[in-house]
Write a protein that holds these residues in place. Structure first.
Motif, PDB file in Angstrom:
ATOM      1  N   ASP A 183      -5.169   2.988   3.283  1.00  0.00           N
ATOM      2  CA  ASP A 183      -4.835   1.562   3.169  1.00  0.00           C
ATOM      3  C   ASP A 183      -3.659   1.201   4.080  1.00  0.00           C
ATOM      4  O   ASP A 183      -3.664   0.163   4.737  1.00  0.00           O
ATOM      5  N   GLU A 225       0.828  -1.213   0.000  1.00  0.00           N
ATOM      6  CA  GLU A 225       0.000   0.000   0.000  1.00  0.00           C
ATOM      7  C   GLU A 225       0.862   1.264   0.000  1.00  0.00           C
ATOM      8  O   GLU A 225       0.527   2.247  -0.671  1.00  0.00           O
ATOM      9  N   GLU A 244       1.880   1.720  -3.453  1.00  0.00           N
ATOM     10  CA  GLU A 244       0.796   2.263  -4.279  1.00  0.00           C
ATOM     11  C   GLU A 244       0.731   3.785  -4.118  1.00  0.00           C
ATOM     12  O   GLU A 244       0.482   4.515  -5.081  1.00  0.00           O
ATOM     13  N   GLU A 270      -4.772   5.677  -0.474  1.00  0.00           N
ATOM     14  CA  GLU A 270      -3.572   4.840  -0.235  1.00  0.00           C
ATOM     15  C   GLU A 270      -3.042   5.031   1.185  1.00  0.00           C
ATOM     16  O   GLU A 270      -2.640   4.067   1.834  1.00  0.00           O
TER      17      GLU A 270
HETATM   18 MG   LIG Z   1      -4.340   0.660  -2.113  1.00  0.00          MG
END
Ligand SMILES: [Mg+2]
Length: 118
Positions: free
Chosen positions: A72, A39, A42, A69
């Motif tokens: 996350d 994450e 990302e 993100e």
């Molecule tokens: Mg993500």
């Protein structure tokens, strides 16, 4: 002002979310750490190939994706600390104290070297 109860409430929400999906079986510490890293990457991907002068525009134009993100990553932090009995609030305060020792203002101000290179 947020406090520890808010953090515990978020952990409970994540636990409920995962319990409903029977995901504990997938949440060993290794795979949670991998999830956190994925994450974070990302998030990093949103800035890939951007020059410094483009970063403000990315922040503006991709704010929702960035927030997603970051959330996350936070999800994995909450889940890891909840499942493996780490008091995230205390751990964070403790690490902040360590960082204060590692980065004394008189040495670290306007300096981004790692603490062992100050
Ligand atoms: Mg993500």
């Amino acid at each position: 002002m947020q406090d520890i109860n808010d953090l515990k409430q978020l952990q409970t929400m994540v636990r409920t979310f995962c319990d409903k999906r029977n995901w504990k079986q997938f949440h060993n510490p290794k795979d949670l750490a991998i999830g956190m890293s994925v994450e974070a990457n990302e998030l990093l991907d949103l800035f890939r190939f951007k020059q410094n002068e483009e970063l403000d525009a990315v922040l503006q134009n991709k704010k929702e994706a960035i927030a997603n993100e970051i959330s996350d990553v936070f999800f994995y932090l909450l889940r890891f600390s909840d499942l493996y009995d780490i008091d995230l609030f205390d751990a964070f305060l403790n690490k902040l104290k360590i960082n204060e020792q590692h980065y004394p203002v008189d040495k670290a101000k306007n300096n981004n070297n790692k603490y062992n290179d100050l």
